[in-house]
Design a protein around this motif. Sequence first.
Motif, PDB file in Angstrom:
ATOM      1  N   GLY A  56      27.635 155.103  63.897  1.00 17.94           N
ATOM      2  CA  GLY A  56      27.540 153.717  64.348  1.00 17.94           C
ATOM      3  C   GLY A  56      27.584 152.798  63.145  1.00 17.94           C
ATOM      4  O   GLY A  56      28.537 152.809  62.372  1.00 17.94           O
ATOM      5  N   SER A  57      26.556 151.994  62.972  1.00 15.80           N
ATOM      6  CA  SER A  57      26.508 151.076  61.833  1.00 15.80           C
ATOM      7  C   SER A  57      25.822 151.698  60.621  1.00 15.80           C
ATOM      8  O   SER A  57      25.770 151.080  59.558  1.00 15.80           O
ATOM      9  CB  SER A  57      25.769 149.791  62.232  1.00 15.80           C
ATOM     10  OG  SER A  57      24.433 150.103  62.566  1.00 15.80           O
ATOM     11  N   GLN A  58      25.318 152.903  60.763  1.00 17.46           N
ATOM     12  CA  GLN A  58      24.613 153.560  59.666  1.00 17.46           C
ATOM     13  C   GLN A  58      25.581 154.425  58.858  1.00 17.46           C
ATOM     14  O   GLN A  58      26.487 155.045  59.413  1.00 17.46           O
ATOM     15  CB  GLN A  58      23.481 154.431  60.195  1.00 17.46           C
ATOM     16  CG  GLN A  58      22.407 153.656  60.916  1.00 17.46           C
ATOM     17  CD  GLN A  58      21.362 154.591  61.495  1.00 17.46           C
ATOM     18  OE1 GLN A  58      21.664 155.693  61.906  1.00 17.46           O
ATOM     19  NE2 GLN A  58      20.113 154.124  61.514  1.00 17.46           N
ATOM     20  N   ARG A  59      25.363 154.422  57.559  1.00 19.00           N
ATOM     21  CA  ARG A  59      26.157 155.268  56.658  1.00 19.00           C
ATOM     22  C   ARG A  59      25.202 156.109  55.821  1.00 19.00           C
ATOM     23  O   ARG A  59      24.249 155.592  55.266  1.00 19.00           O
ATOM     24  CB  ARG A  59      27.031 154.421  55.735  1.00 19.00           C
ATOM     25  CG  ARG A  59      28.158 153.728  56.436  1.00 19.00           C
ATOM     26  CD  ARG A  59      28.928 152.873  55.460  1.00 19.00           C
ATOM     27  NE  ARG A  59      29.282 153.631  54.261  1.00 19.00           N
ATOM     28  CZ  ARG A  59      30.503 153.725  53.757  1.00 19.00           C
ATOM     29  NH1 ARG A  59      31.474 153.074  54.321  1.00 19.00           N
ATOM     30  NH2 ARG A  59      30.732 154.425  52.677  1.00 19.00           N
ATOM     31  N   PHE A  60      25.477 157.391  55.756  1.00 19.19           N
ATOM     32  CA  PHE A  60      24.654 158.320  54.985  1.00 19.19           C
ATOM     33  C   PHE A  60      25.536 159.044  53.983  1.00 19.19           C
ATOM     34  O   PHE A  60      26.660 159.393  54.290  1.00 19.19           O
ATOM     35  CB  PHE A  60      23.993 159.369  55.889  1.00 19.19           C
ATOM     36  CG  PHE A  60      23.116 158.794  56.958  1.00 19.19           C
ATOM     37  CD1 PHE A  60      21.799 158.468  56.679  1.00 19.19           C
ATOM     38  CD2 PHE A  60      23.598 158.589  58.244  1.00 19.19           C
ATOM     39  CE1 PHE A  60      20.984 157.944  57.658  1.00 19.19           C
ATOM     40  CE2 PHE A  60      22.791 158.067  59.228  1.00 19.19           C
ATOM     41  CZ  PHE A  60      21.488 157.743  58.936  1.00 19.19           C
ATOM     42  N   ILE A  61      25.011 159.271  52.810  1.00 25.83           N
ATOM     43  CA  ILE A  61      25.683 160.102  51.820  1.00 25.83           C
ATOM     44  C   ILE A  61      24.899 161.401  51.742  1.00 25.83           C
ATOM     45  O   ILE A  61      23.676 161.397  51.577  1.00 25.83           O
ATOM     46  CB  ILE A  61      25.724 159.417  50.441  1.00 25.83           C
ATOM     47  CG1 ILE A  61      26.538 158.132  50.534  1.00 25.83           C
ATOM     48  CG2 ILE A  61      26.309 160.362  49.399  1.00 25.83           C
ATOM     49  CD1 ILE A  61      26.558 157.331  49.254  1.00 25.83           C
ATOM     50  N   LYS A  62      25.603 162.503  51.894  1.00 31.73           N
ATOM     51  CA  LYS A  62      24.941 163.800  51.825  1.00 31.73           C
ATOM     52  C   LYS A  62      25.813 164.782  51.066  1.00 31.73           C
ATOM     53  O   LYS A  62      26.992 164.527  50.830  1.00 31.73           O
ATOM     54  CB  LYS A  62      24.588 164.318  53.214  1.00 31.73           C
ATOM     55  CG  LYS A  62      25.769 164.579  54.127  1.00 31.73           C
ATOM     56  CD  LYS A  62      25.334 165.016  55.496  1.00 31.73           C
ATOM     57  CE  LYS A  62      25.359 166.513  55.586  1.00 31.73           C
ATOM     58  NZ  LYS A  62      25.051 167.057  56.883  1.00 31.73           N
ATOM     59  N   ALA A  63      25.226 165.885  50.668  1.00 30.14           N
ATOM     60  CA  ALA A  63      25.958 166.920  49.935  1.00 30.14           C
ATOM     61  C   ALA A  63      27.047 167.501  50.823  1.00 30.14           C
ATOM     62  O   ALA A  63      26.902 167.608  52.042  1.00 30.14           O
ATOM     63  CB  ALA A  63      25.007 168.022  49.489  1.00 30.14           C
ATOM     64  N   HIS A  64      28.137 167.865  50.207  1.00 30.58           N
ATOM     65  CA  HIS A  64      29.245 168.493  50.936  1.00 30.58           C
ATOM     66  C   HIS A  64      28.727 169.777  51.581  1.00 30.58           C
ATOM     67  O   HIS A  64      28.017 170.565  50.943  1.00 30.58           O
ATOM     68  CB  HIS A  64      30.376 168.804  49.953  1.00 30.58           C
ATOM     69  CG  HIS A  64      31.685 169.077  50.618  1.00 30.58           C
ATOM     70  ND1 HIS A  64      31.910 170.206  51.348  1.00 30.58           N
ATOM     71  CD2 HIS A  64      32.823 168.359  50.656  1.00 30.58           C
ATOM     72  CE1 HIS A  64      33.142 170.192  51.813  1.00 30.58           C
ATOM     73  NE2 HIS A  64      33.728 169.067  51.400  1.00 30.58           N
ATOM     74  N   PRO A  65      29.056 170.021  52.846  1.00 31.52           N
ATOM     75  CA  PRO A  65      28.574 171.242  53.517  1.00 31.52           C
ATOM     76  C   PRO A  65      28.978 172.532  52.793  1.00 31.52           C
ATOM     77  O   PRO A  65      28.263 173.532  52.863  1.00 31.52           O
ATOM     78  CB  PRO A  65      29.228 171.179  54.901  1.00 31.52           C
ATOM     79  CG  PRO A  65      29.569 169.748  55.112  1.00 31.52           C
ATOM     80  CD  PRO A  65      29.816 169.164  53.756  1.00 31.52           C
ATOM     81  N   SER A  66      30.073 172.498  52.081  1.00 31.67           N
ATOM     82  CA  SER A  66      30.517 173.690  51.358  1.00 31.67           C
ATOM     83  C   SER A  66      29.597 174.045  50.198  1.00 31.67           C
ATOM     84  O   SER A  66      29.588 175.187  49.746  1.00 31.67           O
ATOM     85  CB  SER A  66      31.945 173.510  50.843  1.00 31.67           C
ATOM     86  OG  SER A  66      32.852 173.495  51.924  1.00 31.67           O
ATOM     87  N   MET A  67      28.817 173.074  49.722  1.00 32.86           N
ATOM     88  CA  MET A  67      27.873 173.365  48.636  1.00 32.86           C
ATOM     89  C   MET A  67      26.848 174.395  49.108  1.00 32.86           C
ATOM     90  O   MET A  67      26.546 175.361  48.397  1.00 32.86           O
ATOM     91  CB  MET A  67      27.164 172.092  48.178  1.00 32.86           C
ATOM     92  CG  MET A  67      28.075 171.028  47.630  1.00 32.86           C
ATOM     93  SD  MET A  67      28.697 171.401  46.012  1.00 32.86           S
ATOM     94  CE  MET A  67      27.309 170.905  45.040  1.00 32.86           C
TER      95      MET A  67
END
Length: 113
Positions: A56-67
Amino acid sequence: MNGMLEQLKEQLMARIDTDDLLEVDKVNRYIKLRELDLACSEAIDKDGATIVIENGSQRFIKAHPSMNEKSKLNSQMIALEKSINFTNGSLVPASPASSVEGKQGDYEPGDLV
């Protein structure tokens, strides 16, 4: 399979008893795990170490799942390396003894007071 993995497979096969089907299967599984690890590395190289998730209007930065997957694959490969019965020495060196009992060091019994 790329050239490097083919060479790795040849080297591993030369170090085991190829008449033992269990050992051959272990080498094949190890190569497959290496293929998956390389695919994860390619995905990380392409997308970067972090990804942006939009909800939606939220943005999250997270580690790449492949890590996380690379970490799991690494643990599996190390365990598999230890279980392979190499005919001319182990691929993974044995860990040194951690016990101090019975060992003489550079100290005198009086030093421990």
